[in-house]
Motif scaffolding. Structure first.
Motif, PDB file in Angstrom:
ATOM      1  N   LEU A 161      42.660  41.792  46.593  1.00 61.75           N
ATOM      2  CA  LEU A 161      42.219  41.616  45.212  1.00 61.75           C
ATOM      3  C   LEU A 161      42.611  40.231  44.700  1.00 61.75           C
ATOM      4  O   LEU A 161      41.839  39.576  43.998  1.00 61.75           O
ATOM      5  CB  LEU A 161      42.822  42.708  44.318  1.00 61.75           C
ATOM      6  N   ALA A 164      40.222  37.822  46.007  1.00 60.89           N
ATOM      7  CA  ALA A 164      38.951  37.959  45.291  1.00 60.89           C
ATOM      8  C   ALA A 164      38.995  37.205  43.966  1.00 60.89           C
ATOM      9  O   ALA A 164      38.068  36.452  43.632  1.00 60.89           O
ATOM     10  CB  ALA A 164      38.631  39.433  45.055  1.00 60.89           C
ATOM     11  N   LYS A 165      40.077  37.387  43.214  1.00 58.61           N
ATOM     12  CA  LYS A 165      40.207  36.710  41.923  1.00 58.61           C
ATOM     13  C   LYS A 165      40.247  35.196  42.093  1.00 58.61           C
ATOM     14  O   LYS A 165      39.662  34.450  41.294  1.00 58.61           O
ATOM     15  CB  LYS A 165      41.477  37.198  41.210  1.00 58.61           C
ATOM     16  N   VAL A 194      36.713  44.491  40.391  1.00 56.20           N
ATOM     17  CA  VAL A 194      35.964  43.234  40.350  1.00 56.20           C
ATOM     18  C   VAL A 194      34.636  43.511  39.656  1.00 56.20           C
ATOM     19  O   VAL A 194      33.835  44.299  40.156  1.00 56.20           O
ATOM     20  CB  VAL A 194      35.708  42.692  41.769  1.00 56.20           C
ATOM     21  N   HIS A 198      30.095  39.552  39.795  1.00 52.66           N
ATOM     22  CA  HIS A 198      30.640  38.615  40.786  1.00 52.66           C
ATOM     23  C   HIS A 198      30.264  38.976  42.224  1.00 52.66           C
ATOM     24  O   HIS A 198      30.763  38.368  43.168  1.00 52.66           O
ATOM     25  CB  HIS A 198      32.162  38.556  40.673  1.00 52.66           C
TER      26      HIS A 198
END
Length: 255
Positions: A161, A164-165, A194, A198
């Motif tokens: 995660l 991903a950010k 998410v 995106h």
């Protein structure tokens, strides 16, 4: 319902015996847009032939795949630059860093990655990133190059995660494919955190076939299994997943 496959190697030798039939299967499954990444100069004629056969559906990228960054990489990069001078492409890709197969080429992979990011900025195009066991190395270069003129897709996203950010912070969409359907794929555990704006869909065909086809040749029609998994994760209909992710692809590629 229109589904977009943002990353599929339809020119691969794996499809030589049934390419047109395989593509028609995808079209019949509502996959109407195919974005085609490059590997190296040896595949370019195949890419152009594919485009001639499906001019309204196939959109070509140009770039040097990190696993094909070898001793001749400078001549390959010059070839790519020449192609951009001769015609239009939809993106620079796939480019990036891969340390799974060969760590000894890291320095020249970094050089090729930077060069191709600069090429994308020159032509105001998105980049499509390949990253395998190289998140730190890829993010290091993205940090150097970040800005409004850096944008694109983090292809075959398999990180955490936090990864991903971080990718999203560099104006990158996450390319989600068959891995999200794997029992040990892990990304399905946090993907709901998410926002779908995106996310783009991909197959990476003929590689990384989703469950229940895992281990077999992947093809673009199998993207429906990815749509179904995302519908489950985001608690949306298949049509909503298809519509939003297709719009996301249009936002990136401009088409």
């Amino acid at each position: 319902m229109i589904i977009t496959d943002t990353h599929t190697h339809l020119y691969s030798e794996s499809f030589d015996e049934d390419r047109d039939v395989m593509i028609q299967r995808a079209i019949d499954a509502n996959v109407e847009r195919f974005f085609i990444p490059a590997i190296d100069s040896t595949y370019v004629d195949r890419m152009y032939d594919l485009e001639k056969s499906f001019p309204d559906r196939v959109h070509l990228m140009m770039g040097l795949h990190p696993t094909h960054v070898q001793e001749n990489y400078k001549s390959e990069l010059q070839f790519i630059e020449n192609q951009f001078q001769q015609r239009d492409f939809i993106a620079v890709g796939e480019i990036g860093i891969d340390l799974y197969w060969d760590k000894s080429t890291l320095q020249i992979q970094q050089e090729a990655f930077r060069y191709q990011i600069q090429l994308a900025k020159k032509y105001k195009l998105p980049i499509v990133i390949h990253c395998r066991e190289a998140f730190d190395e890829v993010f290091e270069i993205l940090e150097e190059e970040k800005g409004d003129d850096l944008f694109g897709i983090f292809h075959c996203f398999t990180g955490t995660l936090d990864h991903a950010k971080k990718a999203i912070s560099y104006n990158l969409k996450l390319g989600i494919g068959g891995v999200v359907t794997f029992k040990n794929g892990k990304i399905d555990k946090f993907l709901a955190e998410v926002p779908l704006k995106h996310i783009v869909l991909e197959t990476d065909a003929p590689y990384l076939a989703p469950t229940p086809f895992r281990g077999k040749r992947n093809e673009s029609s199998y993207i429906i299994n990815v749509v179904e998994k995302l519908a489950e994760i985001y608690n949306m209909s298949l049509a909503e997943i298809a519509e939003i992710t297709t719009q996301n692809s249009k936002d990136i590629f401009g088409i």
